[in-house]
Design a protein around this motif. Structure first.
Motif, short mmCIF file in Angstrom:
data_model
loop_
_atom_site.label_atom_id
_atom_site.label_comp_id
_atom_site.label_asym_id
_atom_site.label_seq_id
_atom_site.Cartn_x
_atom_site.Cartn_y
_atom_site.Cartn_z
N ARG A 23 -12.91 -33.33 7.76
CA ARG A 23 -11.37 -32.98 7.72
C ARG A 23 -11.31 -31.37 7.77
O ARG A 23 -10.50 -31.02 8.39
CB ARG A 23 -10.86 -33.47 6.30
CG ARG A 23 -9.32 -32.91 6.22
CD ARG A 23 -8.62 -33.62 5.04
NE ARG A 23 -9.26 -32.91 3.89
CZ ARG A 23 -8.76 -33.14 2.42
NH1 ARG A 23 -7.58 -33.91 2.47
NH2 ARG A 23 -9.10 -32.53 1.57
N ASP A 24 -12.15 -30.53 6.96
CA ASP A 24 -12.35 -29.37 6.82
C ASP A 24 -12.82 -28.88 8.31
O ASP A 24 -12.40 -27.86 9.04
CB ASP A 24 -13.01 -28.78 5.72
CG ASP A 24 -12.41 -28.70 4.54
OD1 ASP A 24 -10.81 -28.76 4.69
OD2 ASP A 24 -12.78 -28.91 3.50
N LEU A 25 -13.73 -29.39 8.94
CA LEU A 25 -14.73 -29.13 10.05
C LEU A 25 -13.98 -29.15 11.45
O LEU A 25 -13.89 -28.35 12.25
CB LEU A 25 -15.86 -29.86 9.91
CG LEU A 25 -16.71 -29.65 9.09
CD1 LEU A 25 -17.86 -30.38 9.18
CD2 LEU A 25 -17.26 -28.35 8.87
N ARG A 26 -12.84 -30.02 11.35
CA ARG A 26 -11.80 -30.18 12.50
C ARG A 26 -10.89 -29.31 12.28
O ARG A 26 -9.89 -29.08 13.44
CB ARG A 26 -11.34 -31.56 12.57
CG ARG A 26 -12.37 -32.77 12.86
CD ARG A 26 -12.79 -32.89 14.28
NE ARG A 26 -13.48 -34.14 14.37
CZ ARG A 26 -14.07 -34.33 15.46
NH1 ARG A 26 -13.90 -33.64 16.62
NH2 ARG A 26 -14.71 -35.61 15.67
N SER A 27 -10.50 -28.59 11.25
CA SER A 27 -9.53 -27.53 11.04
C SER A 27 -9.11 -26.71 12.38
O SER A 27 -8.11 -26.40 12.51
CB SER A 27 -9.50 -26.89 9.77
OG SER A 27 -10.55 -26.04 9.89
N ASN A 28 -10.25 -26.32 13.14
CA ASN A 28 -10.05 -25.45 14.03
C ASN A 28 -9.95 -26.00 15.59
O ASN A 28 -9.94 -25.27 16.62
CB ASN A 28 -11.18 -24.25 14.30
CG ASN A 28 -10.83 -23.00 13.57
OD1 ASN A 28 -9.76 -22.87 13.02
ND2 ASN A 28 -11.63 -22.16 13.78
N ASP A 29 -9.88 -27.22 15.43
CA ASP A 29 -9.60 -28.34 16.65
C ASP A 29 -8.55 -27.74 17.51
O ASP A 29 -7.26 -27.54 16.64
CB ASP A 29 -9.78 -29.38 16.40
CG ASP A 29 -9.73 -30.57 17.63
OD1 ASP A 29 -10.99 -30.75 18.20
OD2 ASP A 29 -8.68 -30.65 17.95
N PRO A 30 -8.32 -27.61 18.72
CA PRO A 30 -7.16 -27.26 19.31
C PRO A 30 -6.11 -28.25 19.07
O PRO A 30 -4.88 -27.71 19.00
CB PRO A 30 -7.47 -27.39 20.78
CG PRO A 30 -8.94 -27.05 20.72
CD PRO A 30 -9.62 -27.72 19.56
N LYS A 31 -6.39 -29.52 18.83
CA LYS A 31 -5.28 -30.30 18.45
C LYS A 31 -4.55 -30.03 17.22
O LYS A 31 -3.29 -30.07 17.00
CB LYS A 31 -6.04 -31.86 18.40
CG LYS A 31 -6.34 -32.33 19.76
CD LYS A 31 -7.02 -33.61 19.57
CE LYS A 31 -7.58 -34.22 20.89
NZ LYS A 31 -8.45 -35.62 20.69
N GLN A 32 -5.41 -29.83 16.26
CA GLN A 32 -4.64 -29.01 15.10
C GLN A 32 -4.02 -28.13 14.94
O GLN A 32 -2.95 -27.91 14.49
CB GLN A 32 -5.94 -29.04 14.09
CG GLN A 32 -6.96 -30.52 13.47
CD GLN A 32 -6.02 -31.48 13.11
OE1 GLN A 32 -5.16 -31.16 12.14
NE2 GLN A 32 -6.10 -32.74 13.50
N LYS A 33 -4.67 -26.97 15.98
CA LYS A 33 -3.73 -25.76 16.01
C LYS A 33 -2.33 -26.10 16.65
O LYS A 33 -1.33 -25.57 16.29
CB LYS A 33 -4.55 -24.81 16.77
CG LYS A 33 -5.83 -24.36 16.22
CD LYS A 33 -6.64 -23.17 16.79
CE LYS A 33 -7.54 -22.60 16.06
NZ LYS A 33 -8.33 -21.50 16.89
N SER A 34 -2.66 -26.93 17.48
CA SER A 34 -1.24 -27.34 18.48
C SER A 34 -0.14 -28.18 17.56
O SER A 34 1.16 -27.79 17.44
CB SER A 34 -1.43 -28.04 19.55
OG SER A 34 -2.26 -27.37 20.67
N LEU A 35 -0.76 -29.01 16.57
CA LEU A 35 -0.02 -29.62 15.84
C LEU A 35 0.87 -28.77 14.78
O LEU A 35 2.04 -28.74 14.50
CB LEU A 35 -0.58 -30.78 14.92
CG LEU A 35 -0.87 -32.02 15.85
CD1 LEU A 35 -1.74 -32.89 14.72
CD2 LEU A 35 0.37 -32.72 16.20
N GLU A 36 0.17 -27.85 14.39
CA GLU A 36 0.06 -26.77 13.31
C GLU A 36 1.63 -25.97 13.75
O GLU A 36 2.74 -25.74 13.17
CB GLU A 36 -0.54 -25.82 12.69
CG GLU A 36 -0.25 -24.69 11.73
CD GLU A 36 -1.45 -23.72 11.52
OE1 GLU A 36 -1.67 -23.67 10.36
OE2 GLU A 36 -2.22 -23.40 12.33
N THR A 37 1.57 -25.69 15.09
CA THR A 37 2.56 -24.86 15.68
C THR A 37 3.84 -25.87 15.95
O THR A 37 4.92 -25.33 15.83
CB THR A 37 2.19 -24.46 17.21
OG1 THR A 37 1.19 -23.37 16.76
CG2 THR A 37 3.15 -23.61 17.78
N SER A 38 3.66 -26.79 16.43
CA SER A 38 4.62 -27.69 16.78
C SER A 38 5.51 -28.40 15.80
O SER A 38 6.61 -28.34 15.71
CB SER A 38 4.20 -28.95 17.68
OG SER A 38 3.27 -29.68 17.44
#
Length: 564
Positions: A365-380
């Motif tokens: 969960r923490d290790l995936r935090s920098n995944d592009p999908k997670q960053k995109s979700l954060e923004t959208s």
């Protein structure tokens, strides 16, 4: 009164005020300050030890009449045919002297609890909150899964007495299945002091390799296991703040048990270096005497263990139990890799943590935090008025906050139609199931709506309407799935059409129909259970097993939920 006792008491009093309404709604406890403070203490221990958000920490509380001395209980995911259960019993003294031992009667109660709670055939009477969790445990045991029990006895005083320890030993529970742990005010404060920097000296043995690499420095060498014990005795879990998982204990963890066995076997201690993968450390700066050829004493600033925390804690625990039995221990070493990284290299730090820990799905969960999908979700998601938390946070979440863990469970339940995996395969949400959950076409609107539906189902589970069927306690993921499909049906669209353009319409439709959707979902599940079992009178054990296995999915295919 020690300063740590004062720190915890201040926090407990504030928690008791903030959680008074929750204690009344969940446990029917009101107008009793002492009991509210005691429960707040247990809640703080649960939340800190297991690193849980507030809602999940509150869900663990089982305090009440007929509780066998179990004030809180947490059931872990099934992994390799085993599952971890953590039992908590708390004793919070209003007298803040801190000189009272954990009471022997509390130890005796817990010994009795273990004897009966994990036996599916034992007939006992427990309170409603404990019974629901108890029958879930027993259904897992009946399916052949092995419980690994961690007993946490907590107080704002001293550990239990030697006499109580003798009772534990005479109980005869196997050491590899039941472990006992004492937690008090000092332990909690150490875990809460996450911002304190660790500076110390590493005493290496033999030769080492030290090299500069692109503004970073690397040291590879070996360190005696006794030095690891001393280091962790001094600093404890402060060394693990960057580590994505804290100590899992020896119970049910074969790697940790093998480490313990090697250290306890005199003939094997010299081979420890070869059996273990070693420890990875990060620091802000390290220095050593370059004129030496070996046996360096390395001064380190900002030291953190990012991989090998399990090894370190197991070494500490095992060597403490071997006090005075040092034969051969001077030949036991462990490999260390020390990285000095620039302060601005946060992304590199996360990448190293990911690479060195990704073999264990619980970390992801923490290790995936920098995944592009997670960053995109954060923004959208932010653009739609909600806040998406890619990283784990200690702060309490507001209604408009969405954690990545909640999003994963909600999306897997509601839109991927795998409610049984959402509930019982939490370790895999950011592992094997990650790409199924977080697909490239997962929109922010879909995440938010899934979370709103899931939260509603969870609230109904925690506070079921009067006259609700027993299965409500186990069915929240299934109910959320059904409600999601009712919503799409009323919107007249498929999931692929749910996006930012119709988000407000979807949310409005949900707000207007939430109660109706929930009632229809309950009715649908009642019918499905009837088809599956006929007129049988189902026990809570049977119901827990039914929703864990997903037996109802086939029966629910006649519902709009699965596209009929």
């Amino acid at each position: 009164m020690s300063i740590n006792i004062g720190i915890i008491d201040q926090r407990i009093r504030k928690l008791a005020e903030d959680l008074a309404a929750e204690f009344e709604a969940r446990l029917n406890i009101k107008n009793d300050e002492n009991k509210q403070r005691s429960l707040s203490f247990v809640f703080l221990v649960v939340k800190t030890i297991l690193d849980l958000p507030d809602e999940q920490g509150l869900d663990c509380l089982t305090e009440g009449g007929n509780d066998f001395g179990v004030d809180a209980l947490h059931i872990g995911d099934v992994e390799d045919g085993e599952f971890a259960v953590t039992l908590f019993q708390g004793k919070y003294k209003q007298n803040l002297a801190g000189d009272a031992n954990f009471p022997q009667t509390g130890v005796e109660k817990t010994i009795q609890a273990i004897r009966y709670l994990f036996d599916p055939d034992a007939v006992i009477t427990t309170n409603e909150n404990l019974t629901k969790r108890l029958e879930e445990i027993r259904s897992l045991v009946r399916d052949g899964h092995i419980p690994r029990v961690r007993v946490v006895l907590c107080n704002n005083g001293l550990k239990w007495t030697d006499t109580a320890q003798q009772l534990i030993e005479r109980a005869g529970y196997p050491d590899d299945q039941v472990v006992w742990e004492h937690v008090n005010h000092d332990c909690i404060v150490r875990m809460l002091q996450s911002t304190k920097q660790v500076d110390d000296t590493l005493r290496l043995s033999g030769k080492a390799i030290i090299e500069d690499l692109d503004y970073c420095r690397v040291l590879v060498g070996k360190i005696p296991v006794r030095e690891v014990e001393v280091l962790f005795n001094r600093h404890g879990d402060l060394l693990l703040e960057r580590n994505v998982r804290r100590f899992l204990g020896l119970q049910g963890n074969r790697v940790n048990q093998n480490i313990e066995h090697t250290l306890k076997t005199e003939a094997e201690r010299g081979n420890f270096y070869f059996y273990n993968n070693g420890i990875t450390l990060l620091c802000r700066k390290f220095a050593y005497n370059a004129l030496q050829g070996e046996n360096y004493q390395v001064r380190v600033e900002g030291l953190q263990v990012i991989n090998g925390g399990q090894t370190c804690k197991t070494i500490q625990t095992t060597l403490a139990s071997l006090a005075g039995m040092d034969d051969g221990m001077e030949n036991a070493f462990v490999l260390v890799r020390l990285y000095q990284l620039p302060s601005e290299s946060a992304d590199l730090v996360r990448s190293i943590i990911y690479a060195t820990n990704s073999q264990n799905p619980v970390d992801l969960r923490d290790l995936r935090s920098n995944d592009p999908k997670q960053k995109s979700l954060e923004t959208s998601i932010s653009d739609l008025g909600f806040a998406y938390h890619r990283h784990r946070s200690q702060a309490s979440l507001k209604p408009t906050d969405i954690s990545s863990a909640t999003a994963a469970e909600a999306v897997l339940s509601v839109w991927r139609e795998r409610p049984h995996q959402a509930k019982f395969y939490g370790r895999e949400h950011f592992g094997k199931l990650y790409d199924l959950i977080f697909t490239d076409d997962l929109h922010a609107a879909q995440v938010i709506m899934a979370v709103l539906l899931f939260r509603h189902a969870e609230n109904m589970r925690r506070r079921p309407p009067e006259g609700s069927p027993d299965f409500i306690s186990y069915a929240s993921c299934f109910l959320a799935m059904l409600m999601g499909q009712y919503l799409l049906h009323d919107l007249g669209i498929g999931l692929d059409k749910l996006n930012h353009l119709n988000f407000l319409e979807a949310r409005s439709k949900w707000d207007q129909n939430a109660e109706r959707y929930f009632k229809e979902a309950v009715t649908a599940i009642e019918k499905a259970i009837g088809k599956l079992y006929g007129q049988q009178n189902l026990s809570l054990q049977r119901l827990a097993a039914t929703f864990r296995r997903g037996d109802l999915l086939q029966e629910l295919k006649g519902e709009v939920a699965l596209g009929a």
